[in-house]
Design an enzyme around this catalytic site. Sequence first.
Site, PDB file in Angstrom:
ATOM      1  N   CYS A  90     -22.149  28.365   2.015  1.00 20.66           N
ATOM      2  CA  CYS A  90     -21.402  27.102   2.123  1.00 20.66           C
ATOM      3  C   CYS A  90     -19.932  27.307   2.477  1.00 20.66           C
ATOM      4  O   CYS A  90     -19.398  26.605   3.328  1.00 20.66           O
ATOM      5  CB  CYS A  90     -21.552  26.278   0.849  1.00 20.66           C
ATOM      6  SG  CYS A  90     -20.851  26.998  -0.649  1.00 20.66           S
ATOM      7  N   HIS A 141     -20.088  24.565  -5.115  1.00 18.82           N
ATOM      8  CA  HIS A 141     -20.588  24.335  -3.759  1.00 18.82           C
ATOM      9  C   HIS A 141     -19.549  23.500  -3.027  1.00 18.82           C
ATOM     10  O   HIS A 141     -18.870  22.670  -3.632  1.00 18.82           O
ATOM     11  CB  HIS A 141     -21.926  23.599  -3.821  1.00 18.82           C
ATOM     12  CG  HIS A 141     -22.561  23.399  -2.486  1.00 18.82           C
ATOM     13  ND1 HIS A 141     -23.036  24.438  -1.715  1.00 18.82           N
ATOM     14  CD2 HIS A 141     -22.793  22.272  -1.769  1.00 18.82           C
ATOM     15  CE1 HIS A 141     -23.538  23.954  -0.589  1.00 18.82           C
ATOM     16  NE2 HIS A 141     -23.401  22.653  -0.591  1.00 18.82           N
ATOM     17  N   HIS A 153     -22.892  20.479   5.095  1.00 17.53           N
ATOM     18  CA  HIS A 153     -22.837  21.682   4.259  1.00 17.53           C
ATOM     19  C   HIS A 153     -23.996  22.614   4.563  1.00 17.53           C
ATOM     20  O   HIS A 153     -24.915  22.254   5.296  1.00 17.53           O
ATOM     21  CB  HIS A 153     -22.839  21.294   2.774  1.00 17.53           C
ATOM     22  CG  HIS A 153     -24.101  20.609   2.322  1.00 17.53           C
ATOM     23  ND1 HIS A 153     -24.904  21.113   1.332  1.00 17.53           N
ATOM     24  CD2 HIS A 153     -24.697  19.459   2.725  1.00 17.53           C
ATOM     25  CE1 HIS A 153     -25.939  20.297   1.132  1.00 17.53           C
ATOM     26  NE2 HIS A 153     -25.825  19.292   1.973  1.00 17.53           N
TER      27      HIS A 153
END
Length: 196
Positions: A90, A141, A153
């Site tokens: 990510c 994240h 993402h």
Amino acid sequence: MPGVSYPRSWRTVLILLALAAVAAGCATRPMGEGPRVEERGAGAEPPPLLRDDVPAADLAPISPLLRAQAEQWRGVPYRLGGNDRQGIDCSAFVQVTFQSRLGIQVPRTTDELARQGRRVGRDELRAGDLVFFKTGFRQRHVGIYMGGDRFLHASTSRGVMTSSLNNVYWRRHYWKARRLDLDERPSAVSLSDESR
């Protein structure tokens, strides 16, 4: 039990636990957890990459660049530590996107990205803002907000995709958003990523 050295096995267990904690640093869900609600909806049809009903107020000059990046990278698999089309995590995806689409250097890790720019409220989000999630005790994240409550993402289970901030999973794990200064970006960054 003869032949078993408890100190060595404890060391091994501690090492394995430490490695698992490091590996989970950018996970989109806690390790060992089953599929997210987002991923097992009725009909098992994946959500659309982008919505066509994004309000005009949510559109920004950066929006076409993010849409092009989403189309070009859709489905690239997640790979912890990866930073190319063979697999990407990510934070690397955020770094690659900002570099290739906006000509802006940003840090490589989620922790470093979480300290960049200035904090903005969820009700103040604009395209290009970084959105962060706490997905476990030490797991974080990051994605890039696109407008219309969607963000781009690299998901651990489905690779590069867009998701809704209103999804039950993401709404529950939402942490914060940061806005980088994009006013100094080059005015003409190509929509076609010719370097890839």
